[in-house]
Enzyme design. Structure first.
Site, PDB file in Angstrom:
ATOM      1  N   TYR A   1     -18.843   7.995   3.010  1.00 42.90           N
ATOM      2  CA  TYR A   1     -17.892   6.873   3.108  1.00 42.90           C
ATOM      3  C   TYR A   1     -18.569   5.601   2.559  1.00 42.90           C
ATOM      4  O   TYR A   1     -17.912   4.698   2.038  1.00 42.90           O
ATOM      5  CB  TYR A   1     -17.409   6.686   4.550  1.00 42.90           C
ATOM      6  CG  TYR A   1     -16.134   5.867   4.659  1.00 42.90           C
ATOM      7  CD1 TYR A   1     -14.964   6.265   4.013  1.00 42.90           C
ATOM      8  CD2 TYR A   1     -16.116   4.691   5.404  1.00 42.90           C
ATOM      9  CE1 TYR A   1     -13.807   5.505   4.106  1.00 42.90           C
ATOM     10  CE2 TYR A   1     -14.950   3.938   5.510  1.00 42.90           C
ATOM     11  CZ  TYR A   1     -13.805   4.347   4.861  1.00 42.90           C
ATOM     12  OH  TYR A   1     -12.654   3.598   4.956  1.00 42.90           O
TER      13      TYR A   1
ATOM     14  N   ILE B   1      -6.596  11.354   7.747  1.00 38.72           N
ATOM     15  CA  ILE B   1      -5.254  11.868   7.416  1.00 38.72           C
ATOM     16  C   ILE B   1      -5.248  12.218   5.936  1.00 38.72           C
ATOM     17  O   ILE B   1      -5.783  11.466   5.115  1.00 38.72           O
ATOM     18  CB  ILE B   1      -4.174  10.780   7.674  1.00 38.72           C
ATOM     19  CG1 ILE B   1      -4.200  10.313   9.126  1.00 38.72           C
ATOM     20  CG2 ILE B   1      -2.789  11.283   7.297  1.00 38.72           C
ATOM     21  CD1 ILE B   1      -3.268   9.144   9.426  1.00 38.72           C
TER      22      ILE B   1
ATOM     23  N   ILE C   1      -4.369  -1.100   2.226  1.00 34.60           N
ATOM     24  CA  ILE C   1      -4.966  -1.021   0.890  1.00 34.60           C
ATOM     25  C   ILE C   1      -6.477  -0.860   1.008  1.00 34.60           C
ATOM     26  O   ILE C   1      -7.110  -1.587   1.788  1.00 34.60           O
ATOM     27  CB  ILE C   1      -4.650  -2.321   0.113  1.00 34.60           C
ATOM     28  CG1 ILE C   1      -3.177  -2.353  -0.289  1.00 34.60           C
ATOM     29  CG2 ILE C   1      -5.564  -2.469  -1.101  1.00 34.60           C
ATOM     30  CD1 ILE C   1      -2.756  -3.658  -0.949  1.00 34.60           C
TER      31      ILE C   1
ATOM     32  N   GLY D   1       0.782  -1.245   0.000  1.00 39.56           N
ATOM     33  CA  GLY D   1       0.000   0.000   0.000  1.00 39.56           C
ATOM     34  C   GLY D   1       0.803   1.279   0.000  1.00 39.56           C
ATOM     35  O   GLY D   1       0.288   2.333   0.373  1.00 39.56           O
TER      36      GLY D   1
ATOM     37  N   ILE E   1       0.118   5.940   4.545  1.00 39.23           N
ATOM     38  CA  ILE E   1       0.253   5.365   5.883  1.00 39.23           C
ATOM     39  C   ILE E   1       1.248   4.195   5.828  1.00 39.23           C
ATOM     40  O   ILE E   1       2.084   4.037   6.716  1.00 39.23           O
ATOM     41  CB  ILE E   1      -1.129   4.910   6.407  1.00 39.23           C
ATOM     42  CG1 ILE E   1      -2.025   6.137   6.653  1.00 39.23           C
ATOM     43  CG2 ILE E   1      -0.978   4.080   7.684  1.00 39.23           C
ATOM     44  CD1 ILE E   1      -3.480   5.824   6.979  1.00 39.23           C
TER      45      ILE E   1
ATOM     46  N   LEU F   1      -3.181  10.309  -0.314  1.00 43.37           N
ATOM     47  CA  LEU F   1      -3.739  10.217  -1.673  1.00 43.37           C
ATOM     48  C   LEU F   1      -5.181   9.705  -1.631  1.00 43.37           C
ATOM     49  O   LEU F   1      -6.065  10.243  -2.307  1.00 43.37           O
ATOM     50  CB  LEU F   1      -2.863   9.268  -2.504  1.00 43.37           C
ATOM     51  CG  LEU F   1      -3.202   9.133  -3.993  1.00 43.37           C
ATOM     52  CD1 LEU F   1      -2.980  10.458  -4.711  1.00 43.37           C
ATOM     53  CD2 LEU F   1      -2.354   8.039  -4.623  1.00 43.37           C
TER      54      LEU F   1
ATOM     55  N   LYS G   1     -15.180  -1.875   5.479  1.00 35.13           N
ATOM     56  CA  LYS G   1     -14.322  -1.824   6.685  1.00 35.13           C
ATOM     57  C   LYS G   1     -14.928  -2.657   7.820  1.00 35.13           C
ATOM     58  O   LYS G   1     -14.197  -3.266   8.608  1.00 35.13           O
ATOM     59  CB  LYS G   1     -14.082  -0.383   7.133  1.00 35.13           C
ATOM     60  CG  LYS G   1     -13.192   0.448   6.200  1.00 35.13           C
ATOM     61  CD  LYS G   1     -11.804  -0.142   6.010  1.00 35.13           C
ATOM     62  CE  LYS G   1     -10.862   0.851   5.336  1.00 35.13           C
ATOM     63  NZ  LYS G   1      -9.577   0.212   4.943  1.00 35.13           N
TER      64      LYS G   1
HETATM   65  P1  NAD Z   1      -2.885   5.639  -0.020  1.00 31.35           P
HETATM   66  O1  NAD Z   1      -3.625   6.061  -1.259  1.00 31.35           O
HETATM   67  O2  NAD Z   1      -1.534   6.164   0.179  1.00 31.35           O
HETATM   68  O3  NAD Z   1      -2.886   4.057   0.097  1.00 31.35           O
HETATM   69  C1  NAD Z   1      -3.849   3.217  -0.501  1.00 31.35           C
HETATM   70  C2  NAD Z   1      -3.065   2.153  -1.229  1.00 31.35           C
HETATM   71  O4  NAD Z   1      -3.917   1.134  -1.753  1.00 31.35           O
HETATM   72  C3  NAD Z   1      -2.266   2.703  -2.432  1.00 31.35           C
HETATM   73  O5  NAD Z   1      -0.905   2.447  -2.232  1.00 31.35           O
HETATM   74  C4  NAD Z   1      -2.816   1.922  -3.595  1.00 31.35           C
HETATM   75  O6  NAD Z   1      -1.835   1.648  -4.585  1.00 31.35           O
HETATM   76  C5  NAD Z   1      -3.263   0.649  -2.883  1.00 31.35           C
HETATM   77  N1  NAD Z   1      -4.155  -0.170  -3.708  1.00 31.35           N
HETATM   78  C6  NAD Z   1      -5.416   0.096  -4.144  1.00 31.35           C
HETATM   79  N2  NAD Z   1      -5.855  -0.898  -4.933  1.00 31.35           N
HETATM   80  C7  NAD Z   1      -4.867  -1.833  -4.979  1.00 31.35           C
HETATM   81  C8  NAD Z   1      -4.709  -3.093  -5.650  1.00 31.35           C
HETATM   82  N3  NAD Z   1      -5.672  -3.597  -6.426  1.00 31.35           N
HETATM   83  N4  NAD Z   1      -3.551  -3.772  -5.470  1.00 31.35           N
HETATM   84  C9  NAD Z   1      -2.554  -3.280  -4.697  1.00 31.35           C
HETATM   85  N5  NAD Z   1      -2.639  -2.101  -4.058  1.00 31.35           N
HETATM   86  C10 NAD Z   1      -3.782  -1.388  -4.205  1.00 31.35           C
HETATM   87  O7  NAD Z   1      -3.855   6.095   1.197  1.00 31.35           O
HETATM   88  P2  NAD Z   1      -3.813   5.763   2.758  1.00 31.35           P
HETATM   89  O8  NAD Z   1      -4.686   6.797   3.400  1.00 31.35           O
HETATM   90  O9  NAD Z   1      -2.421   5.588   3.217  1.00 31.35           O
HETATM   91  O10 NAD Z   1      -4.627   4.381   2.843  1.00 31.35           O
HETATM   92  C11 NAD Z   1      -4.098   3.199   3.383  1.00 31.35           C
HETATM   93  C12 NAD Z   1      -5.119   2.475   4.247  1.00 31.35           C
HETATM   94  O11 NAD Z   1      -5.439   3.286   5.383  1.00 31.35           O
HETATM   95  C13 NAD Z   1      -6.442   2.164   3.545  1.00 31.35           C
HETATM   96  O12 NAD Z   1      -6.890   0.889   3.963  1.00 31.35           O
HETATM   97  C14 NAD Z   1      -7.366   3.221   4.119  1.00 31.35           C
HETATM   98  O13 NAD Z   1      -8.717   2.807   4.090  1.00 31.35           O
HETATM   99  C15 NAD Z   1      -6.842   3.315   5.529  1.00 31.35           C
HETATM  100  N6  NAD Z   1      -7.214   4.501   6.291  1.00 31.35           N
HETATM  101  C16 NAD Z   1      -6.965   5.745   5.798  1.00 31.35           C
HETATM  102  C17 NAD Z   1      -7.342   6.867   6.537  1.00 31.35           C
HETATM  103  C18 NAD Z   1      -7.122   8.269   5.999  1.00 31.35           C
HETATM  104  O14 NAD Z   1      -7.819   9.193   6.447  1.00 31.35           O
HETATM  105  N7  NAD Z   1      -6.179   8.496   5.085  1.00 31.35           N
HETATM  106  C19 NAD Z   1      -7.955   6.705   7.797  1.00 31.35           C
HETATM  107  C20 NAD Z   1      -8.172   5.413   8.269  1.00 31.35           C
HETATM  108  C21 NAD Z   1      -7.799   4.324   7.516  1.00 31.35           C
HETATM  109  O1  0WE Z   2     -10.478   4.645   3.623  1.00 31.87           O
HETATM  110  C1  0WE Z   2     -10.421   5.780   3.235  1.00 31.87           C
HETATM  111  C2  0WE Z   2     -10.421   6.110   1.759  1.00 31.87           C
HETATM  112  C3  0WE Z   2     -10.360   4.899   0.879  1.00 31.87           C
HETATM  113  C4  0WE Z   2     -10.631   5.161  -0.567  1.00 31.87           C
HETATM  114  C5  0WE Z   2     -10.347   6.361  -1.202  1.00 31.87           C
HETATM  115  C6  0WE Z   2     -10.603   6.500  -2.570  1.00 31.87           C
HETATM  116  C7  0WE Z   2     -10.366   7.793  -3.292  1.00 31.87           C
HETATM  117  C8  0WE Z   2     -10.125   7.555  -4.759  1.00 31.87           C
HETATM  118  C9  0WE Z   2     -11.185   4.141  -1.301  1.00 31.87           C
HETATM  119  N1  0WE Z   2     -11.434   4.263  -2.623  1.00 31.87           N
HETATM  120  C10 0WE Z   2     -11.154   5.408  -3.258  1.00 31.87           C
HETATM  121  N2  0WE Z   2     -11.439   5.500  -4.585  1.00 31.87           N
HETATM  122  C11 0WE Z   2     -11.018   6.515  -5.364  1.00 31.87           C
HETATM  123  O2  0WE Z   2     -11.320   6.573  -6.559  1.00 31.87           O
HETATM  124  N3  0WE Z   2     -10.388   6.790   4.186  1.00 31.87           N
HETATM  125  C12 0WE Z   2     -10.564   6.437   5.583  1.00 31.87           C
HETATM  126  C13 0WE Z   2     -10.267   8.222   3.856  1.00 31.87           C
HETATM  127  C14 0WE Z   2     -11.648   8.785   3.731  1.00 31.87           C
HETATM  128  O3  0WE Z   2     -12.374   8.580   2.607  1.00 31.87           O
HETATM  129  C15 0WE Z   2     -13.622   9.162   2.810  1.00 31.87           C
HETATM  130  C16 0WE Z   2     -13.654   9.744   4.088  1.00 31.87           C
HETATM  131  C17 0WE Z   2     -12.384   9.495   4.671  1.00 31.87           C
HETATM  132  C18 0WE Z   2     -11.941   9.889   6.039  1.00 31.87           C
HETATM  133  C19 0WE Z   2     -14.730   9.224   1.979  1.00 31.87           C
HETATM  134  C20 0WE Z   2     -15.882   9.905   2.402  1.00 31.87           C
HETATM  135  C21 0WE Z   2     -15.918  10.471   3.657  1.00 31.87           C
HETATM  136  C22 0WE Z   2     -14.813  10.399   4.515  1.00 31.87           C
END
Ligand code: NAD
Ligand code: 0WE
Length: 256
Positions: free
Chosen positions: A156, A192, A93, A14, A21, A195, A163
């Site tokens: 969401y 956070i 991911i 990821g 993260i 991307l 999730k």
């Molecule tokens: P990020 O976009 O940096 O990471 C998401 C990753 O998923 C990317 O590296 C992408 O390449 C990978 N991915 C998606 N489809 C894939 C596939 N088919 N094969 C391999 N890799 C794939 O964003 P992030 O915020 O670091 O997200 C990482 C995790 O943290 C996710 O599970 C997300 O739901 C979770 N999360 C994010 C937040 C937030 O606010 N950013 C909060 C809580 C949990």
């Molecule tokens: O888990 C996530 C985001 C995961 C995610 C993000 C994208 C953006 C681009 C999954 N699929 C996609 N598809 C795309 O095309 N988070 C916890 C971050 C997040 O996403 C939200 C949030 C928060 C927080 C979406 C709606 C409301 C709040």
């Protein structure tokens, strides 16, 4: 109980860029002494991932699209050849088609539901199964979740449902793999700006509301999530499995 990861091998899924993260956890694991393998999704993300990997001494990069069973199989053949054993797996991911995170949940399509669950949930099961034979000394599997699994966070949508399934999968995997001394846990992070969060409309307002309501009165820093990943990877957490650990500045405990 030691927090050192000296002599341990970790694979991290990821890493998209320096804000991911997964990248913060990878750096933490490296700093604690682990040998780190980093996977990236495809050629499009390869260049950026390769630059980051080059900045971590000893780290190596591999491509793996987790929606492809053959790609997972090829990756674990490579990991076995290169490292022999595995101790830590980080799954960071998630993906749902962009349209699914815009309107109402009631509009969720069959295909959007399928993709969200395939990429964000089933992949953990597939990776855990592929990794377990390499975790000969036991191990730690860590995934990332979000509060939208438990309470409605507008937009969401299907990711919240995915999730919830992910958190439940953590418990079933923890039960199955416990006999092999493999622990499985999730980190529930507060919002956070990564991307995956950037494209989300209203993220700025969410971050602001989160900082106002959380007991610590601020947003979470990605490196606080990274440090919790290192804790869950290490023997310091040896009695913890099947859990969801919150790294959200306390936001989830509030009722009003
Ligand atoms: P990020 O976009 O940096 O990471 C998401 C990753 O998923 C990317 O590296 C992408 O390449 C990978 N991915 C998606 N489809 C894939 C596939 N088919 N094969 C391999 N890799 C794939 O964003 P992030 O915020 O670091 O997200 C990482 C995790 O943290 C996710 O599970 C997300 O739901 C979770 N999360 C994010 C937040 C937030 O606010 N950013 C909060 C809580 C949990
Ligand atoms: O888990 C996530 C985001 C995961 C995610 C993000 C994208 C953006 C681009 C999954 N699929 C996609 N598809 C795309 O095309 N988070 C916890 C971050 C997040 O996403 C939200 C949030 C928060 C927080 C979406 C709606 C409301 C709040």
């Amino acid at each position: 109980m030691s927090s050192s990861l000296e002599g341990r091998v970790a694979v991290v899924f990821g890493v998209a860029n320096k804000r991911s993260i997964a990248w913060s956890i990878a750096q933490g694991l490296h700093n604690a002494g682990a040998k780190v393998a980093i996977t990236y999704q495809n050629e499009r993300l390869e260049l950026e991932a390769r630059e980051l990997i080059a900045s971590l001494p000893g780290a190596e990069g591999f491509m793996c699209d987790v929606s492809d069973d053959a790609a997972i199989e090829r990756l674990f053949v490579q990991l076995k050849e290169r490292y022999g054993k595995l101790h830590v797996l980080v799954h960071s991911i998630a993906f749902a088609p962009a349209e699914e995170l815009k309107g109402e949940f009631v509009a969720t399509t069959r295909e959007g539901f399928r993709i969200a669950h395939d990429v964000s949930v089933y992949s953990l099961v597939a990776l855990a199964r592929a990794a377990s034979p390499l975790m000969e000394d036991g191990g730690s599997i860590i995934t990332m979740t979000y509060y939208g699994a438990e309470r409605v966070v507008p937009r969401y949508n299907v990711m919240g449902v995915a999730k919830a399934a992910l958190e439940c999968s953590v418990r079933y995997l923890a039960y199955d793999l416990g006999k092999k001394k493999i622990r499985v846990n999730a980190i529930s992070a507060g919002p956070i700006k990564t991307l995956a969060a950037r494209g989300i409309s209203g993220l700025g307002d969410m971050l602001k509301a989160h900082a106002e309501r959380a007991p610590l009165q601020r947003n979470v820093d990605v490196n606080e999530v990274g440090a919790t990943g290192v804790f869950l990877a290490s023997d310091a957490s040896s009695g913890i499995t099947g859990e969801v650990i919150y790294v959200d500045c306390g936001y989830n405990i509030m009722g009003f």
